[in-house]
Design an enzyme around this catalytic site. Structure first.
Site, PDB file in Angstrom:
ATOM      1  N   HIS A  66       0.887  -1.177   0.000  1.00  0.00           N
ATOM      2  CA  HIS A  66       0.000   0.000   0.000  1.00  0.00           C
ATOM      3  C   HIS A  66       0.918   1.218   0.000  1.00  0.00           C
ATOM      4  CE1 HIS A  66      -3.536  -2.467   1.247  1.00  0.00           C
ATOM      5  NE2 HIS A  66      -2.599  -3.173   1.858  1.00  0.00           N
ATOM      6  N   PHE A  67       1.023   1.897  -1.145  1.00  0.00           N
ATOM      7  CA  PHE A  67       1.996   2.989  -1.254  1.00  0.00           C
ATOM      8  C   PHE A  67       1.351   4.381  -1.173  1.00  0.00           C
ATOM      9  CE2 PHE A  67       5.723   0.439  -3.346  1.00  0.00           C
ATOM     10  CZ  PHE A  67       5.971  -0.159  -2.127  1.00  0.00           C
ATOM     11  N   ARG A  68       0.043   4.449  -0.943  1.00  0.00           N
ATOM     12  CA  ARG A  68      -0.651   5.656  -0.455  1.00  0.00           C
ATOM     13  C   ARG A  68      -0.819   6.789  -1.452  1.00  0.00           C
ATOM     14  NH1 ARG A  68      -2.634   2.452   3.230  1.00  0.00           N
ATOM     15  NH2 ARG A  68      -1.398   2.153   5.123  1.00  0.00           N
ATOM     16  N   ASN A  98      -6.622   0.854  -2.264  1.00  0.00           N
ATOM     17  CA  ASN A  98      -7.249   1.716  -1.254  1.00  0.00           C
ATOM     18  C   ASN A  98      -6.519   3.040  -1.089  1.00  0.00           C
ATOM     19  OD1 ASN A  98      -5.189   0.100  -0.124  1.00  0.00           O
ATOM     20  ND2 ASN A  98      -5.958   0.370   1.948  1.00  0.00           N
ATOM     21  N   HIS A 180      -8.710 -10.146   0.428  1.00  0.00           N
ATOM     22  CA  HIS A 180      -8.434  -9.931   1.849  1.00  0.00           C
ATOM     23  C   HIS A 180      -9.590 -10.629   2.557  1.00  0.00           C
ATOM     24  CE1 HIS A 180      -7.235  -7.203   5.394  1.00  0.00           C
ATOM     25  NE2 HIS A 180      -8.145  -8.058   5.840  1.00  0.00           N
ATOM     26  N   HIS A 234      -2.211 -12.418   2.344  1.00  0.00           N
ATOM     27  CA  HIS A 234      -1.737 -12.469   3.743  1.00  0.00           C
ATOM     28  C   HIS A 234      -2.504 -13.465   4.622  1.00  0.00           C
ATOM     29  CE1 HIS A 234      -4.979  -9.596   3.911  1.00  0.00           C
ATOM     30  NE2 HIS A 234      -4.250  -8.514   3.867  1.00  0.00           N
ATOM     31  N   ASP A 305       2.664  -6.702   2.555  1.00  0.00           N
ATOM     32  CA  ASP A 305       1.523  -5.870   2.951  1.00  0.00           C
ATOM     33  C   ASP A 305       2.031  -4.551   3.546  1.00  0.00           C
ATOM     34  OD1 ASP A 305      -1.065  -5.048   3.314  1.00  0.00           O
ATOM     35  OD2 ASP A 305      -1.385  -6.169   5.155  1.00  0.00           O
ATOM     36  N   HIS A 309       1.755   3.931   8.237  1.00  0.00           N
ATOM     37  CA  HIS A 309       1.004   5.003   8.888  1.00  0.00           C
ATOM     38  C   HIS A 309       2.023   5.794   9.700  1.00  0.00           C
ATOM     39  CE1 HIS A 309      -2.852   3.148   7.882  1.00  0.00           C
ATOM     40  NE2 HIS A 309      -2.347   1.999   8.282  1.00  0.00           N
TER      41      HIS A 309
HETATM   42  O1  DOR Z   1      -3.253  -3.654   8.203  1.00  0.00           O
HETATM   43  C1  DOR Z   1      -3.659  -3.334   7.099  1.00  0.00           C
HETATM   44  N1  DOR Z   1      -3.498  -2.085   6.635  1.00  0.00           N
HETATM   45  N2  DOR Z   1      -4.269  -4.239   6.327  1.00  0.00           N
HETATM   46  C2  DOR Z   1      -4.875  -3.914   5.163  1.00  0.00           C
HETATM   47  O2  DOR Z   1      -5.378  -4.784   4.493  1.00  0.00           O
HETATM   48  C3  DOR Z   1      -4.916  -2.505   4.721  1.00  0.00           C
HETATM   49  C4  DOR Z   1      -3.759  -1.788   5.266  1.00  0.00           C
HETATM   50  C5  DOR Z   1      -3.750  -0.306   5.041  1.00  0.00           C
HETATM   51  O3  DOR Z   1      -4.004   0.101   3.895  1.00  0.00           O
HETATM   52  O4  DOR Z   1      -3.430   0.428   5.957  1.00  0.00           O
END
Ligand code: DOR
Length: 440
Positions: A66-68, A98, A180, A234, A305, A309
């Site tokens: 997840h590279f935001r 996402n 997921h 995962h 994964d 944050h």
């Molecule tokens: O812990 C997680 N964080 N699991 C996920 O599937 C999404 C991810 C996120 O995008 O922060």
């Protein structure tokens, strides 16, 4: 060095496709591997990398990150994330939908591809996210490794937790579906039950093994009903591993993260909410069963994964603290350290982190060191141990759940498309990766 020049890697311990090692040279030209032999010192070249004492592996392909970008760049962006990849020996990544906006249309996918072309130091691919109402986008989107379904642990349009909708997606088209797998109804109910607790360890109790098992069972059932290519992201529990051990159709694959192999619920005591992720960390027993499933081929490969944050976000008390931890800078040394301890072999690590991923997602010309393959490579040092230190990290979030772990197998040189992108601690930020292709 330009993309059209030649490079010789000199006297590396080279992992060959048959799992054996050869001490020798590798010649790269125009982004491809052209020769592998004991001695290529006679070849005329533009640049040489002395790899004496180092081990050459195919570059890591991380199939879940997840590279935001776009939308959540305060946590990470495609430049910082790809710097972390280059440092971690990750030469290709598959990124999740996402982001903001969600990657649920061709336009959003094109936007990500364009951003990555401008900013990413390594190769890239992007999943298309399933929603309840955009079926045609899911089968027409291109290029993409597949359709991502959040069966649980999500909110808004990306949450697809109704069996009737899931069935429609499984029935429609034939491209790979990656799930997921967590049971949202069970999670919601248990959240009520355990409301009021701010102990992050409660996270593993709320989103328990049964929640993961329920969803994995449902995905498997639909996959069998429609003979639909399914990948379980995962996988985290002993129960799911045992289920797959009993009954795994040929068209189903599964992955595990290093953290689900190496961390368990004890981590909450030492790192608190930094250990919080979805699906959650489990017990030491789950660690053991997942390891065995990986060794036995029940689980096919490894993904991080990587879900960064900020520390500020993570410092909020549970349940306001977000789930997710970074991983691309530590995954290869974590797994190679296990290999050096005798838990598995270096060749198995390279298979789980590169070869098997390229095969499952049908990424042509990647995952092996042989003439004709793309020159995506990593030279690692298996002779020295160093601690994971916050100050060394490239990820924008600036922390790792593995800080202080003493690891071997850190990348020394990373090569993407024949270009040196990381060399003894220094990034070459002029290098750009390419869009990955996925064969039908
Ligand atoms: O812990 C997680 N964080 N699991 C996920 O599937 C999404 C991810 C996120 O995008 O922060």
């Amino acid at each position: 060095m330009s993309i059209n020049s030649s490079l010789r890697i000199r006297q590396a311990q080279i992992l060959l496709p048959n799992g054996e090692f050869l001490v020798g040279d590798v010649l790269l030209q125009n982004g491809s591997i052209v020769q592998v032999a004991a001695d290529l010192s006679a070849a005329s070249i533009d640049k040489e990398v002395d790899a004496t004492g180092l081990t050459l592996l195919p570059g890591v392909i991380d199939p879940q990150v997840h590279f935001r970008e776009p939308g959540l760049e305060h946590k990470e962006d495609l430049f910082t994330a790809s710097c972390a990849c280059a440092k971690g020996g990750v030469t290709s990544f598959l990124e999740m939908p996402n982001t903001r906006p969600l990657t649920t249309t061709q336009a959003a996918l094109d936007d990500k591809l364009q951003r990555a072309a401008q900013k990413s130091l390594v190769n890239y691919g992007f999943f298309i996210g399933a929603t309840a109402d955009r079926l045609p986008d899911l089968i027409q989107a291109n290029p993409t490794p597949g359709i991502k379904i959040f069966m649980g642990s999500m909110h808004g349009a990306l949450l697809v937790d109704q069996e009737a909708v899931l069935e429609k997606i499984f029935a429609y088209g034939d491209r790979l579906i990656a799930v997921h797998a967590e049971d949202q109804e069970r999670i919601a109910q248990r959240r009520q039950e355990f409301a009021g607790s701010t102990d992050p360890a409660i996270h593993s109790t709320i989103q328990d093994n049964q929640a993961a098992l329920n969803a994995t069972k449902l995905a498997l059932r639909l996959s069998k009903q429609y003979q639909r290519r399914l990948h379980i992201l995962h996988m985290s529990t002993a129960e799911e591993a045992e289920l797959l051990r009993q009954d795994k159709p040929a068209w189903v694959t599964a992955e595990v993260t290093p953290q689900h192999l190496l961390l368990n619920t004890e981590a909450y005591q030492t790192i608190g909410t930094l250990a919080q992720m979805n699906p959650p960390l489990r017990s030491a027993h789950d660690n053991e069963v997942l390891w065995q499933a990986l060794l036995d081929g029940v689980i096919d490969f490894i993904a991080t994964d990587h879900a960064p944050h900020t520390l500020e976000e993570k410092a909020q008390p549970y349940p306001n603290s977000p789930s997710g931890m970074p991983g691309v800078e530590t995954s290869l040394p974590l797994m190679l350290t296990q290999a050096m301890r005798g838990r598995c072999t270096v060749a198995q690590v390279a298979n789980w982190m590169s070869t098997a991923v390229a095969q499952a997602y049908r990424i042509p010309n990647k995952g092996a060191i042989a003439p004709g393959y793309d020159a995506d490579l990593v030279l690692v040092d298996l002779n020295n141990y160093y601690p994971v230190q916050r100050a060394d990290l490239q990820t924008k979030c600036g922390w790792s759940p593995f800080e202080g772990w003493n690891l071997t197998g850190f990348p020394v040189v990373t090569i993407v498309g024949g270009q040196v992108v990381y060399d003894h601690g220094t990034l070459n930020t002029n290098v750009r990766g390419q869009a990955l292709r996925f064969d039908a």
